[in-house]
Design an enzyme around this catalytic site. Sequence first.
Site, short mmCIF file in Angstrom:
data_model
loop_
_atom_site.label_atom_id
_atom_site.label_comp_id
_atom_site.label_asym_id
_atom_site.label_seq_id
_atom_site.Cartn_x
_atom_site.Cartn_y
_atom_site.Cartn_z
CE1 TYR A 7 1.00 -72.29 -22.45
CE2 TYR A 7 -0.15 -74.15 -23.44
CZ TYR A 7 0.56 -73.61 -22.38
OH TYR A 7 0.83 -74.36 -21.27
CG ASP B 286 7.22 -69.08 -25.67
OD1 ASP B 286 6.27 -69.41 -24.95
OD2 ASP B 286 8.17 -69.84 -25.93
CB ILE C 63 9.19 -73.22 -26.40
CG1 ILE C 63 7.73 -73.18 -26.82
CG2 ILE C 63 9.46 -72.32 -25.22
CD1 ILE C 63 6.81 -73.70 -25.71
#
Lengths: 443, 444
Positions: free
Chosen positions: B152, B237, B239
Amino acid sequence: MGLVFEPSVPLSKIATSDTHGEDSPYFAGWKAYDEDPYDPIINPTGVIQMGLAENQVSFDLLENYLEEHPEASKWGNGISSFRENALFQDYHGLKSFRKAMASFMEQIRGGRTKFDSDRIVLTAGATAANELLTFILADPGDALLIPTPYYPGFDRDLRWRTGVNIIPVRCNSSNGFQITLQALEDAYAEAEAAKIRVRGIQLTNPSNPLGTAITRPVLEEILDFATRKNIHLISDEIYSGSVFSQPEFVSIAEIVEAQDCRSSSERVHIVYSLSKDLGLPGFRVGTIYSYNNEVVTTARRMSSFTLVSSQTQRMLASMLSDEEFTKNYIRTNRERLRKRYEYIIEGLKAAGIECLQGNGGLFCWMNLGPLLEEPTREGEVKLWNLILNEVKLNISPGSSCHCSDAGWFRVCFANMNLQTLEVALRRINSFMQKRRGTSQGLC
Amino acid sequence: MGKWLGPCVPLSSMATSNTHGEDSPYFAGWKAYDKDPYDAINNPSGVIQMGLAENQVSFDLLEKYLEEHPEASGWGSTGISSFRENALFQDYHGLKSFRKAMASFMEQIRGGRAKFDPRRIVLTAGATAANELLTFILADAGDALLIPTPYYPGFDRDLRWRTRVNIIPVHCNSSNGFQITLQALEEAYAKAETAKIRVRGLLITNPSNPLGTAITRCVLEEILDFVTRKNIHLISDEIYSGSVFSPPAFVSVAELVEERGLENSERVHIVYSLSKDLGLPGFRVGTIYSYNTRVVTTARRMSSFTLVSSQTQKMLASMLSDEEFTGKYIKTNRQRLRERYEYIVQGLRAAGIECLQGNAGLFCWINLRPLLVEEPTREGELRLWNLILQEVKLNISPGSSCHCSEAGWFRMCFANMSLSTLEIALKRIKIFMERGRQDIASLI
């Protein structure tokens, strides 16, 4: 894979330092309250919390507004309304909310200044705003000058993750703790001697814990000093809506507008929040207002780490753009705070305790110097402990605010109802009577 | 008082650095979209935004819930104390009811295969804040985190800007579907050692952004073993964990930690957020879940700089503790994402474009290498990206902005628009591809 003894995985220096500040009396008092909280019915001998600067005197006004305007809190019938709001994560913030904040800040200052909503950066509370500015204006190892006594939270908020130092600008009771040019120069010289680079001055106006608004000539002197040294000036004005008597509040914004000069304005940054004036600390609404374009742009980008919930922005945009509501709120809130202030001052006076003459904020600055056995920090902390454990009041010792005069305490008066304040004053009265009755001090 | 002609007052080196990252194509594409945004009626030839990983496919479910439960959003006449209490609540522990609801929601997403203790949940204003917070807590300035590529683009700012921590890429490539290998981990670690940079942790995004794939169980095991051997942290992470829409089933690092009896778990930290699975990025709800008690305590204190609005906590506590609602939401959301994914993959295939086989997320990882006939380089890729932005009027994210080591890959989002808009986008791509490789190559 057998059991191997290994050192535990280490954390960072920031994580293991104690700059989070929670080992101080400021927090110890909170703990004592949490363990034994006053309640008129369930626990009438419990600790009364007077160490928390909250504003609970005007909630009914907010509640009325929300009851009369349900569309502020809900999304009603428009499908797009919820969707749009839930998706909105633009770090510019909701335009309608920024305009409402600018307008509210102008109203607080009686229209004596103008705020451009494009210079407003939103952050999750003033705590975040102050830290953000520190990251933007100073490098690790640099320093901010802060007049004492100051809000204990600054030790953590401004230093912990930033690595920036605080150098105190010492004020004392000889002139009502006003900031003097001498004190500023002394602090600056102290930094120079230590080879520490000063990057700015952080003011709180009105002052926490003093409860006084800085006068116009002193403000002008401070801005001149900052300009001469070519450093920044941060004015934390989170209590600006709580100035309840003369002299009238003068914002640094007024000084900047009067001077109309880029070399003064580009160093000035104002912090505001709805946690005190509006009593909404849970909603996390803080703002940075800067006259410096680079600071605005950078702060905006950095606010990505601490954005205000778009749900909250939407609700408050509605409330704060209702000028009839805000005018009435500001006026009524001031009146009620003034009444509370007068009530507690009278009560303390009757008990034989003097306070600094204040005109703003949610607390008064009380002088228990005469009670100290020894006019030292240790003596003060002993007295604080006595008051916590015997009088069952949690008040904040001046030393936790880095006050150079021993014996001063901050006493909050707006975070409880009137009856509780009454009980607190009665306890203080008995305590003082008992002391006068004994031949020696108790500490 | 005359005009002062002195030097302007300086800002910090942090403020003047460009680690805020806004000079990259990632942001340039957004700007192009902002200037010329597609609208079915007002601007049918405008730029279609396919560079924003939002989830817009399940809003109706949330809207319906809120309509049926007005008490969630308002303070009604249920009592004066309700508003007052909520408005005053700024405790960095977070609303207990909300933490319990988050823990329960996270458990449901993992099909009950892991348990989450609400007391280990720390709330932050979004995952952006959570990731930065963990970086401050686990690493010193000058240290490094290992991050598998492609990753990201926001991490370059989020993890480095204010923390002054470095990112060392763990290079993955298409030879094995961009899976993380032990070799790649060891190489990245060795590179750090050579540069005398201390590695403090490994940050994985699982499911991966931008790949749209969930990490397999055996790779996760290998990763967990690696971080244990090196005595470093593991940040996972997760998410996009609620957006895994087809097999293999999502395996959370939480499951592995539990299977290992919590041994060596004090190095494992999970980040979650409601911005992707629930589509609520504006509400700023992120969380850190750590098996390390000291990290939980420190993160909690540090969250003072980034608390979640108590108003928002209250509303979502209500919604997320309704297990009937959440069960249905998770299932329906997955289904709809899978349908979208299949739709876009089919459409791309019909246009002659292959994608990495994905099973999660809000985007697909498309392979335009064949178009980079002359120049399979970063420069070539950026020229192709620009061509697609200017001529096809699609904003997609170039792999180089994600630090992909192979040129020609792009991330294309499919859940941030209506089906009809997606249809238009696919039509445009088809027309573009029909020009043929040689033609396109000549334009790059």
